[in-house]
Design a protein around this motif. Structure first.
Motif, PDB file in Angstrom:
ATOM      1  N   GLU A   1      31.090  70.634  10.772  1.00 54.62           N
ATOM      2  CA  GLU A   1      30.520  70.508   9.425  1.00 54.62           C
ATOM      3  C   GLU A   1      30.549  69.051   8.965  1.00 54.62           C
ATOM      4  O   GLU A   1      29.601  68.586   8.306  1.00 54.62           O
ATOM      5  CB  GLU A   1      31.301  71.390   8.455  1.00 54.62           C
ATOM      6  CG  GLU A   1      31.059  72.885   8.643  1.00 54.62           C
ATOM      7  CD  GLU A   1      31.788  73.710   7.607  1.00 54.62           C
ATOM      8  OE1 GLU A   1      32.216  73.129   6.582  1.00 54.62           O
ATOM      9  OE2 GLU A   1      31.937  74.923   7.811  1.00 54.62           O
ATOM     10  N   ILE A   2      31.624  68.345   9.292  1.00 54.87           N
ATOM     11  CA  ILE A   2      31.694  66.923   8.941  1.00 54.87           C
ATOM     12  C   ILE A   2      30.585  66.154   9.649  1.00 54.87           C
ATOM     13  O   ILE A   2      29.920  65.290   9.061  1.00 54.87           O
ATOM     14  CB  ILE A   2      33.084  66.355   9.314  1.00 54.87           C
ATOM     15  CG1 ILE A   2      34.149  66.957   8.402  1.00 54.87           C
ATOM     16  CG2 ILE A   2      33.086  64.834   9.204  1.00 54.87           C
ATOM     17  CD1 ILE A   2      35.560  66.571   8.787  1.00 54.87           C
ATOM     18  N   GLN A   3      30.366  66.466  10.924  1.00 58.80           N
ATOM     19  CA  GLN A   3      29.291  65.828  11.670  1.00 58.80           C
ATOM     20  C   GLN A   3      27.933  66.118  11.038  1.00 58.80           C
ATOM     21  O   GLN A   3      27.077  65.240  10.922  1.00 58.80           O
ATOM     22  CB  GLN A   3      29.313  66.324  13.123  1.00 58.80           C
ATOM     23  CG  GLN A   3      28.047  66.027  13.910  1.00 58.80           C
ATOM     24  CD  GLN A   3      27.814  64.539  14.077  1.00 58.80           C
ATOM     25  OE1 GLN A   3      28.762  63.795  14.293  1.00 58.80           O
ATOM     26  NE2 GLN A   3      26.576  64.102  13.962  1.00 58.80           N
ATOM     27  N   GLN A   4      27.745  67.347  10.595  1.00 63.07           N
ATOM     28  CA  GLN A   4      26.474  67.723   9.983  1.00 63.07           C
ATOM     29  C   GLN A   4      26.256  66.990   8.664  1.00 63.07           C
ATOM     30  O   GLN A   4      25.124  66.595   8.343  1.00 63.07           O
ATOM     31  CB  GLN A   4      26.444  69.240   9.751  1.00 63.07           C
ATOM     32  CG  GLN A   4      25.113  69.782   9.271  1.00 63.07           C
ATOM     33  CD  GLN A   4      23.997  69.549  10.271  1.00 63.07           C
ATOM     34  OE1 GLN A   4      24.223  69.607  11.475  1.00 63.07           O
ATOM     35  NE2 GLN A   4      22.789  69.293   9.778  1.00 63.07           N
ATOM     36  N   VAL A   5      27.331  66.776   7.896  1.00 64.22           N
ATOM     37  CA  VAL A   5      27.207  66.027   6.634  1.00 64.22           C
ATOM     38  C   VAL A   5      26.766  64.602   6.902  1.00 64.22           C
ATOM     39  O   VAL A   5      25.860  64.071   6.246  1.00 64.22           O
ATOM     40  CB  VAL A   5      28.546  66.049   5.868  1.00 64.22           C
ATOM     41  CG1 VAL A   5      28.548  65.003   4.771  1.00 64.22           C
ATOM     42  CG2 VAL A   5      28.775  67.412   5.260  1.00 64.22           C
ATOM     43  N   ALA A   6      27.411  63.959   7.891  1.00 65.74           N
ATOM     44  CA  ALA A   6      27.045  62.576   8.211  1.00 65.74           C
ATOM     45  C   ALA A   6      25.603  62.491   8.700  1.00 65.74           C
ATOM     46  O   ALA A   6      24.858  61.587   8.310  1.00 65.74           O
ATOM     47  CB  ALA A   6      27.996  62.014   9.274  1.00 65.74           C
TER      48      ALA A   6
ATOM     49  N   ALA B   1      32.434  63.706   0.211  1.00 61.75           N
ATOM     50  CA  ALA B   1      31.807  64.915   0.740  1.00 61.75           C
ATOM     51  C   ALA B   1      32.574  65.439   1.947  1.00 61.75           C
ATOM     52  O   ALA B   1      32.738  66.654   2.124  1.00 61.75           O
ATOM     53  CB  ALA B   1      30.351  64.634   1.116  1.00 61.75           C
ATOM     54  N   ILE B   2      33.060  64.546   2.796  1.00 69.34           N
ATOM     55  CA  ILE B   2      33.871  64.951   3.945  1.00 69.34           C
ATOM     56  C   ILE B   2      35.195  65.538   3.480  1.00 69.34           C
ATOM     57  O   ILE B   2      35.670  66.553   4.018  1.00 69.34           O
ATOM     58  CB  ILE B   2      34.090  63.746   4.876  1.00 69.34           C
ATOM     59  CG1 ILE B   2      32.766  63.339   5.531  1.00 69.34           C
ATOM     60  CG2 ILE B   2      35.132  64.060   5.944  1.00 69.34           C
ATOM     61  CD1 ILE B   2      32.851  62.076   6.364  1.00 69.34           C
ATOM     62  N   VAL B   3      35.814  64.919   2.462  1.00 71.45           N
ATOM     63  CA  VAL B   3      37.065  65.445   1.923  1.00 71.45           C
ATOM     64  C   VAL B   3      36.849  66.842   1.360  1.00 71.45           C
ATOM     65  O   VAL B   3      37.678  67.744   1.553  1.00 71.45           O
ATOM     66  CB  VAL B   3      37.609  64.502   0.832  1.00 71.45           C
ATOM     67  CG1 VAL B   3      38.787  65.141   0.101  1.00 71.45           C
ATOM     68  CG2 VAL B   3      38.039  63.180   1.453  1.00 71.45           C
TER      69      VAL B   3
END
Length: 401
Positions: free
Chosen positions: A188-193, A320-322
């Protein structure tokens, strides 16, 4: 509540924050290198599929990104150089316009022309240099990032090269029962970036086109420069758009003979800012960032306090990652909701779904709640999936679509 545990957490938090602040010259390149590697990872994976070599894929990825950035910089450098060749005419036009406006206003209040000219001579330099001063201050603030650009690229290279090992290291720090949830969190973090990179690019393109078309119809020279400069400065939330609109406004005052054109520039940028803030950005970036305006503003302010302009740029994607990490830690899910963009619509959840002792922050410091990753409910017939040695390579090299 155990106050000794609370004091321990606060002391550790203060140490971490002070370390980030005092060591900004060290941590800023690492933070940008990590964030760039997350954004460029899908592009690197595409190259890996074609040439089957991670090292060459990383090199091609960085080369492609460098060519794009260099092309944009060359465009603005050439256009700004052309504008600077007319600096004397621009300054004279700006001075003449202010003379006319001030004499007209002075006549209304019974001030003589000599007094008006003396006041203009004293203030014109600061007025004309104010927008450029703001821009130069912002650029000098980002000097840490620009001066360490090569270091950022080195970090990005190694983060992309060793991403599989780093992912396995992070998963290895979790309990076996939490590793599947941890892998989902990393994805999910990868998708946000990834979404933030594409989304910001699309937002900049839309803003650049809207600004440039508006300036073209108003009759402002170098409309592409002013239009896309404001679009690029939009990466600095709230402040960037103001600076991006102030520059063509002053330029319009200096190069046009009518009052309606500078006012039209102000109206144009105010309208575009309204449309961008209420329609474009929520539609393009809302699905990935999912932060409410209050959380975004506070993160930008804190980012500027700690790291200056680089902190402002990276604050929103970092928050957003947090937020994603907090959604996967069960006792902290209410905090994640407090940061989300649908806070207003889901405010009742605090007294409904999250109105239980395990969601209260006081229980964390008393030791009654664990900060382990939130495990989703699964059917009793399907045991928890574990990341074993046999499939660790699949985990490290798997890529989102």
């Amino acid at each position: 509540m155990r106050f000794d545990r609370l004091a321990y957490v606060l002391i550790c938090l203060c140490i971490v924050l002070y370390t980030l602040y005092a060591g900004s010259s060290f941590f800023i390149p690492i933070a940008f290198g990590l964030f760039f590697s997350l954004m460029l990872k899908p592009i690197c994976y595409r190259f890996e599929v074609l040439i089957n070599s991670r090292i060459f894929s990383v090199v091609l990825t960085l080369f492609t990104a460098g060519v794009v950035v260099l092309g944009v910089l060359l465009f603005f450098f050439n256009q700004i150089q052309a504008i600077l060749t007319e600096a004397d005419d621009i300054y004279s036009g700006l001075q003449e316009t202010f003379y006319e406006w001030a004499e007209y206003g002075g006549g209304r209040f019974g001030i003589s022309g000599e007094e008006v000219e003396a006041y203009i001579d004293e203030a014109i330099t600061s007025v004309s240099d104010q927008p450029l001063g703001i821009l130069s201050t912002g650029l000098s603030t980002s000097g840490v990032l620009l001066a360490n650009f090569s270091l950022v690229m080195i970090y990005t290279f190694f983060f992309l090269l060793y991403r599989g090992a780093m992912k396995n290291f992070v998963l290895g720090q979790l309990r076996n029962s939490d590793q599947t949830e941890g892998l989902e969190t990393l994805n999910e973090i990868q998708q946000v970036a990834k979404s933030y990179l594409g989304g910001m690019g699309l937002v900049m393109l839309i803003l650049g086109v809207l600004n440039s078309l508006g300036l073209f119809f108003i009759g402002i020279d170098y409309y592409l420069v002013w239009g896309f400069l404001a679009a690029i400065l939009a990466v600095v939330p709230y402040i960037g758009t103001v600076i991006g609109g102030l520059l063509p406004f002053v330029f319009a005052i200096a190069t046009t003979e009518s009052i309606w054109q500078p006012l039209a520039v102000v109206l144009l940028y105010a309208t575009v800012q309204f449309v961008e803030g209420n329609f474009i950005t929520p539609k393009v970036l809302g699905s990935s960032v999912k932060l409410n305006a209050l959380a975004a503003i506070m993160s930008v302010i804190l980012g500027s306090i700690f790291w200056g302009l680089p902190g402002v740029i990276i604050a929103i994607p970092f928050l957003a990652i947090v937020r994603i990490i907090l959604t996967h830690i069960e006792p902290l899910r209410p905090v994640a909701l407090l940061l989300s963009d649908d806070l207003y619509e889901q405010s009742d959840r605090f007294l409904d779904e999250y109105n239980e002792p395990k969601y209260r922050l006081s229980n964390i410091f008393s030791g009654k709640s664990s900060l382990s990753l939130f495990r989703k409910r699964r059917s009793p017939h399907h045991p928890t999936k574990r990341v074993s040695k046999s499939n660790s390579q699949v985990v490290s090299d798997s890529e989102p679509d």
